[in-house]
Design an enzyme around this catalytic site. Structure first.
Site, PDB file in Angstrom:
ATOM      1  N   GLU A 119       0.867  -1.174   0.000  1.00  0.00           N
ATOM      2  CA  GLU A 119       0.000   0.000   0.000  1.00  0.00           C
ATOM      3  C   GLU A 119       0.908   1.229   0.000  1.00  0.00           C
ATOM      4  O   GLU A 119       1.567   1.529   0.992  1.00  0.00           O
ATOM      5  CB  GLU A 119      -0.931  -0.025   1.215  1.00  0.00           C
ATOM      6  CG  GLU A 119      -2.005   1.026   1.189  1.00  0.00           C
ATOM      7  CD  GLU A 119      -2.898   0.988  -0.052  1.00  0.00           C
ATOM      8  OE1 GLU A 119      -3.515   2.024  -0.344  1.00  0.00           O
ATOM      9  OE2 GLU A 119      -2.985  -0.050  -0.754  1.00  0.00           O
ATOM     10  N   GLU A 156      -0.710   9.678  -6.660  1.00  0.00           N
ATOM     11  CA  GLU A 156       0.500   8.868  -6.473  1.00  0.00           C
ATOM     12  C   GLU A 156       0.985   8.270  -7.798  1.00  0.00           C
ATOM     13  O   GLU A 156       2.188   8.080  -7.994  1.00  0.00           O
ATOM     14  CB  GLU A 156       0.240   7.802  -5.404  1.00  0.00           C
ATOM     15  CG  GLU A 156       0.232   8.418  -4.004  1.00  0.00           C
ATOM     16  CD  GLU A 156      -0.635   7.705  -2.987  1.00  0.00           C
ATOM     17  OE1 GLU A 156      -1.216   6.657  -3.329  1.00  0.00           O
ATOM     18  OE2 GLU A 156      -0.749   8.204  -1.854  1.00  0.00           O
ATOM     19  N   ASP A 182      -7.110   2.688   2.795  1.00  0.00           N
ATOM     20  CA  ASP A 182      -6.600   1.422   3.344  1.00  0.00           C
ATOM     21  C   ASP A 182      -7.694   0.357   3.368  1.00  0.00           C
ATOM     22  O   ASP A 182      -7.430  -0.823   3.136  1.00  0.00           O
ATOM     23  CB  ASP A 182      -6.067   1.634   4.767  1.00  0.00           C
ATOM     24  CG  ASP A 182      -4.944   2.662   4.819  1.00  0.00           C
ATOM     25  OD1 ASP A 182      -4.179   2.737   3.848  1.00  0.00           O
ATOM     26  OD2 ASP A 182      -4.846   3.390   5.821  1.00  0.00           O
TER      27      ASP A 182
END
Length: 454
Positions: free
Chosen positions: A263, A293, A436
């Site tokens: 992650e 990202e 998450d």
């Protein structure tokens, strides 16, 4: 899907911390201003400290956040200030933070068969925030022992506390003669960044047992590499800890070729980002990230024009193209992308899962996130019914249309690319850890669907 997911065993590492939350009101803010004096605060505000070395740095940056109403995070670099914060503020709640900590609690809330969580530092205050049922690996008499995590804490271990100061729109306070009204609700985060808690690693005594841990589980979720530093005071550096991180992955897979998911979290330092991406991604099977990202990674891989397009226009076709480049350049199995309005998988054409199965996996991720947003947490597998009843977001048809257009423009013959709209909760109880949660759900369901093909 939920019953199959519960048959899995998962190992998660490395980052966990305490999130200590203070709900600010005018009285608390005014007390701080009177203690330090409005003139001193204004002078320090002009200096605009970028890190917190002493209490006045904190108060000045907090006042700035309140004046602008913008969410902000400032690193705390003086470990001695732990005591000052704990004496000055009464925390409204303390909860688990850090990706590995949040993920471990989600896994045990789903009643997954075996959850082993590891963090190199486990002080009592942190251990108590993990839920019952999580196991922590320790070495006793040169044997691997899995202990309930609450009883495995170590006295004297360093503690990472992120202090979150929630503020509300309309709160009024005085700074000398100036009356300030907070224009927007938000949060001011004081994030601990000490060298003592930035060594992301498996301790030497446990490392040799990683192949044994790998045999006990079906997959591993690794996170926290953003905490590594380029240099340490003892002469060690990022390369040292990344070599150890790669060895951890090799050892986990040594006796049983388990799937490993990383992650990813944004790394501001470009040099460190490049090191993490180039060292870790080719070693693992699955990577999860958001679209920003993707752009950050493309920029260090030499695709700055595409990275800029993603930042500026946020188009699905650019995210897909960027994802395909990352998958090919870094040579792993599957990329999972989570954004506010859609989730996406990019994998190669020879992936054993069909596009329909991949979409089911993504949908399980958005169901879990909608459950957590609705309830604030997941404490029972039956909770997912709440997430299943949350409709897809209002842009879902538009997203499907844009995706079909992107597929016509791009050459996707060698890939399987699927997109599922997210289920958005209008008034979420909590938004912390939703990325998450998505990654936990997608990885678990991906593993369980792969099992059907074995």
């Amino acid at each position: 899907m939920i019953d199959e997911v519960r048959e899995l065993g998962i190992y998660t590492a490395y980052n966990a911390n305490v999130d200590a939350i203070v709900n600010l009101n005018a009285e608390i803010i005014q007390r701080l201003i009177e203690e330090f004096g409005p003139d001193k605060i204004k002078r320090r505000l002009e200096e605009y400290p970028r890190e917190i070395n002493e209490p006045l740095d904190f108060v000045a940056r907090l006042v700035h956040a309140l004046k602008t109403g913008k969410p902000m995070a400032v690193p705390l670099v003086n470990e001695e200030l732990h005591q000052w914060f704990d004496k000055t503020f009464k925390y409204d709640t303390e909860r688990i933070g850090g990706q590995a900590g949040i993920i471990a609690n989600i896994l045990v809330g789903l009643k997954v068969k075996k959850v082993i969580a590891y963090t190199p530092f486990l002080p009592k205050r942190l251990a108590e925030l993990f839920k019952e049922g999580i196991l922590y690996p320790v070495v006793e008499e040169d044997k691997l022992v899995l202990k309930p995590i609450q009883s495995a804490y170590r006295e004297g271990d360093p503690l990472k506390v992120n202090r979150i100061f929630e503020f509300r729109k309309g709160t009024r306070f005085k700074l000398g003669d100036e009356v300030i009204e907070v224009p927007h609700s938000g949060r001011f985060i004081v994030s601990s960044r000490f060298e003592s808690i930035s060594r992301i690693e498996t301790k030497d005594e446990l490392r040799k047992f990683l192949p044994e841990i790998g045999e006990m589980v079906d997959g591993a979720i690794l996170s926290g590499y953003q905490g590594i530093r380029l240099q340490y005071s003892d002469g060690k550096d990022a390369n040292y800890y990344l070599r150890r991180a790669k060895e951890d992955i090799r050892l986990l897979k040594k006796n049983k070729d388990i799937k490993i998911h990383v992650e990813f979290a944004s790394i501001q330092d470009r040099r460190l980002r490049k090191k993490v991406v180039n060292n870790i991604f080719p070693m693992v099977d699955s990577v999860g990230m958001d679209e920003a990202e993707i752009a950050y990674i493309l920029s260090v891989l030499g695709y700055s024009d595409l990275a800029d397009r993603i930042f500026m226009y946020n188009r699905i076709e650019d995210a897909i193209l960027g994802g395909m480049i990352i998958l090919d350049e870094l040579n792993f199995e599957i990329l999972q992308v989570h954004t506010i309005y859609y989730l996406m998988y990019i994998t190669h054409r020879d992936n054993p899962l069909s596009e329909e199965e991949l979409m089911r996996s993504l949908d399980f991720g958005t169901i879990l996130a909608a459950t957590r947003a609705s309830l604030g947490d997941i404490n029972d597998p039956r909770d997912v019914k709440v997430g299943m009843s949350v409709p897809y977001n209002e842009r879902s048809e538009y997203i499907k249309l844009r995706f079909e257009e992107a597929k016509r423009k791009l050459r996707l013959k060698e890939y399987k690319v699927v997109i599922v709209p997210t289920r958005l909760v209008p008034n979420p109880v909590s938004t912390v850890g939703l990325g998450d949660t998505i990654s936990t759900g997608t990885f678990l369901s991906y593993l369980s669907l792969l099992r059907r093909h074995q």
